[in-house]
Design a protein around this motif. Structure first.
Motif, PDB file in Angstrom:
ATOM      1  N   LYS A 105       0.827  -1.202   0.000  1.00 47.14           N
ATOM      2  CA  LYS A 105       0.000   0.000   0.000  1.00 47.14           C
ATOM      3  C   LYS A 105       0.864   1.256   0.000  1.00 47.14           C
ATOM      4  O   LYS A 105       0.638   2.202  -0.770  1.00 47.14           O
TER       5      LYS A 105
ATOM      6  N   GLN B 131      -5.777  -5.065   2.179  1.00 50.14           N
ATOM      7  CA  GLN B 131      -5.386  -3.780   1.587  1.00 50.14           C
ATOM      8  C   GLN B 131      -6.022  -3.726   0.201  1.00 50.14           C
ATOM      9  O   GLN B 131      -5.392  -4.047  -0.802  1.00 50.14           O
TER      10      GLN B 131
ATOM     11  N   HIS C   8      -4.657  -3.531  -3.654  1.00 48.52           N
ATOM     12  CA  HIS C   8      -3.233  -3.865  -3.710  1.00 48.52           C
ATOM     13  C   HIS C   8      -2.969  -5.373  -3.653  1.00 48.52           C
ATOM     14  O   HIS C   8      -1.896  -5.810  -4.061  1.00 48.52           O
TER      15      HIS C   8
END
Length: 346
Positions: A249, A266, A269
């Motif tokens: 990230k 995340q 990602h």
């Protein structure tokens, strides 16, 4: 062949965020042991905490499914860096009060290998490891096959920047492993082979945290890879892999998860997660033990062909186009059909 950069890191003390040993994951009557006499009972001794968003959480649904069938269950959690506690926890439930004692990972190997002969009448199931004792049923997973698919995906990402806007086209990828041990290196060789199948000129960077808990080191190692140009880093480092996701990230790059579906950690990602279907395999083994058909002293293997491992794209924010997913599935079918043989360290 892919280039390989390996950095072995000394084992460090684990973070002190783990839950204390001999604690149950819930306060229900079944978990606390108050089940009707004569019903099946199964206890899961964990060398770490639940809610790790990785291997132990992947096993938890199997325990819940066993409970849903009317069995008495308990999950005994431990500190992430306390083998002495793990040993105490395992032996405390091995005296015959439980029909089946479950534990797993290579970190429990020596502890179980020593405990099994001391409690010959106790039935044990171990997962993600093999313990050769007559009262132990072992379950292993072809992580090399699942990692092969992760390698195929990662290679497609670095080669298709038009489809993956966070990729730079560097033709560099990374893998952060927990420890330099055979089971982790099985991920490595599978991943490298998958990358090579797509483009042999892609470079693969490999490093090891030194344990499965130090997320800070996981972050540092992934950061180093992203700074070297890696478009994707595959984490096979347990709790330490949370650091890899943070690095992805922070550096606006991609990562691949492992063991459980980690895609939403995340969002945007994490491309996919290489799943081990631990929960279902434990449920199957415990039910077979109840029926008297589980073969103790033997090993059951789960791979792509019997849905023991897979690469899952759900919950990733739809960042992998369907044609790339289809390409990965085509490679998976070739492995299932025997057209492709994935190397292994096991």
């Amino acid at each position: 062949m892919n280039k390989r950069s390996i950095a072995s890191i000394a084992i460090v003390a684990a973070a002190a965020l783990a839950l204390s040993g001999c604690s149950s994951d819930s306060g229900s009557e079944a978990d606390s042991g108050a089940a009707a006499s004569g019903e099946l009972s199964a206890v899961n001794v964990i060398n770490g905490p639940l809610r790790d968003q990785a291997l132990f959480d992947a096993a938890a649904p199997g325990m819940e499914k066993i409970k849903a069938d009317g069995a008495k269950i308990q999950n005994i959690q431990g500190e992430v860096s306390s083998p002495a506690q793990w040993k105490t926890n395992l032996e405390s439930v091995s005296g015959g009060d439980w029909d089946v004692v479950i534990t797993g990972t290579s970190q429990m190997h020596d502890i179980l290998d020593q405990a099994a002969p001391k409690y010959p009448d106790q039935k044990f199931i171990t997962y993600d490891d093999v313990v050769e004792q007559p009262n132990v049923a072992s379950i292993i997973y072809k992580q090399n096959e699942g990692s092969y698919l992760a390698g195929v995906l990662a290679a497609e990402v670095t080669l298709n920047t038009d489809k993956f806007p966070l990729a730079t086209g560097s033709k560099k990828l990374g893998l952060v492993g927990g420890m330099d041990i055979p089971i982790i290196n099985d991920f490595v060789v599978g991943f490298e082979k998958g990358v090579e199948a797509v483009d042999p000129s892609i470079e693969v960077l490999v490093s090891y945290v030194g344990d499965f808990a130090d997320a800070n080191k996981g972050f540092d190692q992934a950061t180093a890879m992203y700074k070297q140009g890696a478009d994707v880093v595959f984490q096979v480092a347990g709790g330490a892999g949370q650091g890899v996701f943070k690095a992805a990230k922070d550096h606006n790059r991609y990562a691949i998860g492992v063991d459980a579906n980690q895609n939403a950690i995340q969002e945007g990602h994490i491309l996919a997660s290489m799943l081990k279907n631990i929960g279902e395999s434990l449920y199957t083994a415990v039910k077979a033990s109840e029926a008297g058909t589980l073969k103790y002293g033997e090993t059951t293997e789960y791979g792509l062909a019997n849905n023991g491992v897979s690469l899952v794209f759900e919950d990733n924010g739809n960042i992998v186009p369907q044609d790339i997913q289809d390409s990965v599935k085509a490679y998976a079918q070739k492995v299932i059909d025997g057209e492709i043989k994935v190397p292994t360290t096991m």
